[in-house]
Design a protein around this motif. Sequence first.
Motif, short mmCIF file in Angstrom:
data_model
loop_
_atom_site.label_atom_id
_atom_site.label_comp_id
_atom_site.label_asym_id
_atom_site.label_seq_id
_atom_site.Cartn_x
_atom_site.Cartn_y
_atom_site.Cartn_z
N UNK A 189 0.65 -1.49 -0.10
CA UNK A 189 -0.06 0.24 0.40
C UNK A 189 0.92 1.46 -0.15
N UNK A 190 2.10 1.30 0.87
CA UNK A 190 2.65 2.68 0.67
C UNK A 190 3.31 2.70 -0.25
N UNK A 192 4.56 5.36 -5.56
CA UNK A 192 4.47 5.52 -7.24
C UNK A 192 3.95 6.98 -7.76
N UNK A 193 2.51 6.85 -7.00
CA UNK A 193 1.00 7.70 -7.23
C UNK A 193 1.86 8.93 -7.14
N UNK A 198 16.63 13.43 -7.15
CA UNK A 198 17.32 13.15 -8.80
C UNK A 198 16.53 12.00 -9.03
N UNK A 199 15.85 10.49 -8.08
CA UNK A 199 15.08 9.69 -8.15
C UNK A 199 13.57 10.18 -8.11
N UNK A 200 12.79 11.55 -7.73
CA UNK A 200 11.76 11.97 -8.06
C UNK A 200 11.66 12.41 -9.27
N UNK A 201 13.24 13.42 -10.12
CA UNK A 201 12.96 13.12 -11.75
C UNK A 201 12.92 11.68 -12.85
N UNK A 202 13.47 10.62 -11.95
CA UNK A 202 14.08 9.48 -12.07
C UNK A 202 12.64 8.87 -13.13
N UNK A 203 11.81 8.78 -11.97
CA UNK A 203 10.35 8.37 -11.72
C UNK A 203 9.29 8.89 -12.46
N UNK A 241 8.55 3.47 -17.62
CA UNK A 241 8.80 2.59 -17.12
C UNK A 241 8.24 1.76 -15.90
N UNK A 242 8.11 2.91 -15.41
CA UNK A 242 8.56 2.90 -12.86
C UNK A 242 6.63 1.86 -13.05
#
Length: 556
Positions: free
Chosen positions: A45-46, A51-52, A522-527, A533-534
Motif C-alpha cells: 500500500x505504501x 509511486x502515485x 534525482x529519484x523523483x525526477x527519474x520516476x 518504465x516505473x
Amino acid sequence: MDPCSSHNNAVKSCEDLLKQSQHIDKVMNAQNSEQILNNRLRVKTFIDVVRWLAFQGCAFTGHDETFDSKNRGNFLDMLKLLASYNDKVGKLVLENAHKSSKYNSPQIQKEILEVLAKKVRNKIREDVGDSQFCIIFYEARDESKREQMAIILRFVDVDGFIQERFFDLVHIKDTSVLTLKNEISAALSLHCLDIQNIRGQGYDGASNMRGEWNGLQALFLKDCPYAYYVHCFAHPGDSRWGSHFYSICNLLQMFEATCLVLETIIKEGSTYSQHEDANPAYKMITSFEFIFTLHLMKEIIGITDILCQVLQQKSQDILNAMNMVSTTKGLIQKLRNEGWENLLENVVSFFNKFDIDIPKLSSRYVQGRGRHQRDHITIEHHYHFKIFNATIDFQMQELDNRFGEGTTKLLMLSSALDPKDGYKSFNIDDICCLVEDYYPLDFSENKTINLSNPMFQNLRSIADLCRRLVETEKSNIYYFIDRLVRLILTLPVSTATSEQAFSVMKIVKIRLRNKIEDEFLANNLVIYIKKEIAKNFDLDSILDDFVCLKECKLQF
C-alpha cells in the motif's frame, strides 16, 4: 500400580504433549503466515502511494503530521483515503498499525522511492546492454540555486530504435572540468557503464559553461578517443527568437481589440495614471516599427518553427537533422532574396485595414530625438537593409554557428549512409573512410550489404535503415552496415531531453520544497520522467527489493 498401566499412561501423556505441541506450532505458523501477509499488504500500500505521488510530482510529507493536524501531508492523507475504501488495509496502517511496524516515516518513503528509481535505472542499463552510447549533459540551477547537471543516455536498442533516456541528476559543487568529469564518470561507473563504450558527447552550446564543456570534451576524448563531440541542436526555447509563432499570429489577430481597449482607457480612464499608461502603449503598438517587426518575426519564425518542432523529437538522427537545417537555411535565404516586397505589402495592408496612419516610406529616415541622420537614407531603405536584411543575416549566422553543415568530416562521411532518394549519397569509399578514420576498433571485418535489394528501398533515414535491418533479420548477416549505422545514430542531435529534466525539476523542487535533498530530487525526477518504465514494475518485485534494502527483521 500396574507397570503396564503406568507405561500406558506415560505414553498417552507424551502423545497429548506432542499433539499440544503440534497444535501450538500450527497456530504459530498460521499466525506467522498471517503476519507475513499483513506486512506485505501494508508495505505494498505504501509503495502504491509513493509511486502515485512521484508520478504526479507531488510533495510527500507535510509540515505537521500529528494525528490532530488538518493537513498531514499528501502521503498520510492518501493513505487515509485508501484505508477508508478497504477495511483490510485500514486495520494495518496509520494508527491501527503496530507501533513497531507502522513503516510510514519519511525515511521509509524515501527508501521506497530509492528502490523504484534504482529499478528504473537498472532497466535503462539493461536496455543499453553492451551497445555503444552517447552522453548528453545539461547544467542549470534549481530553486535553491544549487548547480545541477542532468545526464542523458542516447543509444540504439536491440530493435533498432533510437532511445534517449534521462538517467540521473547530479549536484555539482563547482563547475571545474575535473569535477564535472569525476561526477559523470562516477554516475556511469555505478551502473557498470564503461566509458570506453561512449561514442558521442553533446552539451548545451548556449550554456554559460561553454568553456567548461570544451575542456570536458577533451578529457573524455583522452579516455575514449571515439567519444566524438557534436554540437547539440537547440530546442525552440534556446533560439534567440524562441518558438512564439502562434503567439505572434494571435497578437496580430487581437490587434484591433487591443487598440480599442487602449483607446477606451485613454478617453474614459478614471484616473490620470491609467491615462498616462495607456497613451504610450497605444502609440507603441500602432507604430510602424512595432507592426513591421511583428510581421518580420512572423515570417522568420514561421520558417524556423518547423525545424524547432522536428529537433524536439528524441528519435531524430543527425543526418536527417542536418538535412532539415539545410532546407531551413534555404527558405530563410529565399525570404531575404525575394520576400521584401511581399512583407512590405502585408505591413501596408495591415495599416490600411485598421485605418492607421503610415509614414511616407520615401521620406528621410530620422533616428533619435536629435533628428540627425548622417546617411540621408529613406524610411524604406532603413527597414529593408538595416532591419529586414540584417535580421535575416543574423538568423543565418546563428544557424551557421550552431548547425553548420560540414563542420566535421565525421558528419560529411556519415551522409554516405543516407538511404533517401534511392541511396543517392551512398559512397563505398566514404563508408570505408568513415570506418578507418573514426571507428577502426569497432570493426574486425569489412562486410557490406547490397543496398539495391528491394527490402531496403524507399527508406527515409538511416534510422529507418537500422530498423529494417532488424526487421528482416539481416543485422547479423550485414554486421558492418548495421554496426556503423548504430554508431552514427548514437550521435546527439538536440538537448530537448535534458531540458525536459529541468522543466520537471521546476515542478518537483518548487519554492515550498526548496530544501529537498539531492538524491531524493534525482529519484523523483527519474520516476516522473520515466514513468512509462516505473509503472510496469509489479508490487512484489518492488517489495522484494525494499526488503533487501532494509534487511528487515520483520518477516515478508
